[in-house]
Write an enzyme that holds these catalytic residues in place. Structure first.
Site, PDB file in Angstrom:
ATOM      1  N   ARG A  44      58.948  16.139   6.222  1.00  0.00           N
ATOM      2  CA  ARG A  44      59.713  14.946   7.072  1.00  0.00           C
ATOM      3  C   ARG A  44      60.972  15.374   7.377  1.00  0.00           C
ATOM      4  O   ARG A  44      61.748  15.189   9.703  1.00  0.00           O
ATOM      5  CB  ARG A  44      60.321  13.690   6.749  1.00  0.00           C
ATOM      6  CG  ARG A  44      59.351  12.350   5.944  1.00  0.00           C
ATOM      7  CD  ARG A  44      59.552  11.432   5.631  1.00  0.00           C
ATOM      8  NE  ARG A  44      60.275  11.667   3.842  1.00  0.00           N
ATOM      9  CZ  ARG A  44      60.818  11.305   2.499  1.00  0.00           C
ATOM     10  NH1 ARG A  44      61.020  10.213   2.697  1.00  0.00           N
ATOM     11  NH2 ARG A  44      60.724  11.977   1.467  1.00  0.00           N
ATOM     12  N   TYR A 168      55.972   5.232 -10.994  1.00  0.00           N
ATOM     13  CA  TYR A 168      55.664   6.992 -10.531  1.00  0.00           C
ATOM     14  C   TYR A 168      53.995   7.216 -11.455  1.00  0.00           C
ATOM     15  O   TYR A 168      53.241   7.351 -10.711  1.00  0.00           O
ATOM     16  CB  TYR A 168      56.131   7.793 -10.922  1.00  0.00           C
ATOM     17  CG  TYR A 168      55.584   9.302 -11.295  1.00  0.00           C
ATOM     18  CD1 TYR A 168      55.560   9.837  -8.925  1.00  0.00           C
ATOM     19  CD2 TYR A 168      55.383  10.412 -11.660  1.00  0.00           C
ATOM     20  CE1 TYR A 168      55.359  11.113  -8.880  1.00  0.00           C
ATOM     21  CE2 TYR A 168      54.607  11.574 -11.089  1.00  0.00           C
ATOM     22  CZ  TYR A 168      54.842  11.707 -10.007  1.00  0.00           C
ATOM     23  OH  TYR A 168      54.421  13.115  -9.654  1.00  0.00           O
ATOM     24  N   LYS A 172      50.092   7.752  -9.790  1.00  0.00           N
ATOM     25  CA  LYS A 172      49.232   9.200 -10.139  1.00  0.00           C
ATOM     26  C   LYS A 172      48.002   8.518 -10.201  1.00  0.00           C
ATOM     27  O   LYS A 172      46.879   9.716 -10.458  1.00  0.00           O
ATOM     28  CB  LYS A 172      49.922   9.687 -11.054  1.00  0.00           C
ATOM     29  CG  LYS A 172      51.183  10.162 -10.167  1.00  0.00           C
ATOM     30  CD  LYS A 172      50.879  11.988  -9.002  1.00  0.00           C
ATOM     31  CE  LYS A 172      52.079  12.286  -8.196  1.00  0.00           C
ATOM     32  NZ  LYS A 172      51.563  12.474  -6.533  1.00  0.00           N
ATOM     33  N   ILE A 201      57.474  20.343 -12.926  1.00  0.00           N
ATOM     34  CA  ILE A 201      57.340  22.407 -11.586  1.00  0.00           C
ATOM     35  C   ILE A 201      58.816  22.181 -11.289  1.00  0.00           C
ATOM     36  O   ILE A 201      59.503  21.140 -11.017  1.00  0.00           O
ATOM     37  CB  ILE A 201      56.339  21.140  -9.992  1.00  0.00           C
ATOM     38  CG1 ILE A 201      55.013  21.365 -10.575  1.00  0.00           C
ATOM     39  CG2 ILE A 201      56.921  22.236  -8.926  1.00  0.00           C
ATOM     40  CD1 ILE A 201      54.775  20.892  -8.840  1.00  0.00           C
TER      41      ILE A 201
END
Length: 314
Positions: A44, A168, A172, A201
């Site tokens: 974006r 979340y 997933k 991560i």
């Protein structure tokens, strides 16, 4: 076993990467550019895309290598299709050989403190941001008879979840279900489907997570060593090259992958059996330790709710 699989080489292939302006997506784009691939990145933020494109130019291998950046929001089906078409136009209408979907974000918080918009945003950022791209890509690949590959990026939370990830993990889990379905269906068109399941991560997205992440969630993740975007990108590409369906790059991920695989194709019969046995022994112990830590947090959590006026709110 992987011995008889034909390994994938990205050289001279057009690789389309969503979420390519930072974190895993950018690390993946850099490695692919170094390997001689044409790379299109989508995100974006135009400023971040411009900076990312400079990094790609620094590793350019040949003068005719195409390295492009496109600014689109991918939580909308039309814009997801428009982004893909824009990238294809730069290649004379050619469909990408590989669609690698790294876009996504997490905003962990307690379920009871979430607003309806948080739950919707969670599904947008965990599921729809990749599902819409996969939908556009699959239709285009079939229409143009492109025998390419579609790669989803899930999470270790596609296999299990715990306190804090109510907005979340469901997305997933759903993404894993989509990948499982498309792995079967897209065999009709010789399109391969793979999915990566990283743990933590250490990326800019991780810093955003920490802003809303509950204290108990942070405590439960203290033993997760995590990996850099570069380490994850290497693990992902290694799994893609081998032809693995479920790709993981660290021990905990392999244990969950093997223990939770169901009827999904395995990666290595001997190793997967070993990981499954480790999961059979270790995962119930791990789950009990998580439950114990959550119960021990009850008093502190009650004080937290009280101090925030939750019980008085309507």
């Amino acid at each position: 076993m992987n011995f008889f699989r034909q390994h994938w080489n990205p050289r001279n292939k057009h690789c389309y990467i969503t979420g390519g302006s930072s974190g895993l997506g950018l690390a993946l784009a850099i490695i692919l550019a170094q390997k001689g691939a044409d790379v299109s990145i989508v995100a974006r933020d135009q400023t971040k895309l411009d900076e990312a494109l400079k990094e790609l130019e620094n590793v350019r291998q040949t003068p005719d290598q195409k390295l492009k950046a496109f600014s689109f929001s991918l939580c909308d089906p039309k814009l997801s299709s428009d982004a893909l078409e824009a990238a294809c136009a730069e290649h004379g209408g050619r469909t990408p050989d590989a669609i690698l979907m790294c876009a996504g974000a997490a905003h962990p918080r307690f379920f009871i403190e979430s607003q309806a918009k948080d739950l919707q945003l969670g599904m947008d950022n965990a599921y729809w941001v990749q599902a819409y791209t996969a939908w556009a890509a699959a239709k285009r690949m079939v229409r143009t008879q492109t025998q390419g590959k579609i790669v989803f990026v899930g999470s270790i939370l596609s296999y299990m979840s715990f306190i804090g990830y109510s907005s979340y993990a469901p997305g997933k889990y759903a993404l894993r279900g989509l990948a499982e379905t498309l792995r079967s269906e897209l065999q009709l068109y010789d399109i391969s489907v793979q999915m990566y399941f990283p743990a933590t991560i250490y990326s800019p997205g991780y810093e955003e997570e920490m802003i809303t992440k509950p204290k108990i969630t942070k405590k439960l993740e203290e033993t997760d060593g995590g990996q850099t975007p570069e380490q994850c990108a290497q693990a992902l590409l290694a799994g893609i090259a081998r032809g693995d369906f479920h790709i993981t790059g660290e021990l905990f991920g392999h244990i969950f992958r093997s223990y939770s695989s169901g009827i999904s194709p395995g990666n290595n019969l001997l190793l997967d059996t070993m990981y499954s046995v480790m999961g059979l022994i270790g995962l119930p112990v791990w789950r009990r330790s998580v439950d114990s830590a959550v119960r021990a947090h009850k008093v502190e959590h009650a004080q937290y709710l009280q101090s925030n006026g939750f019980h008085a709110a309507k």
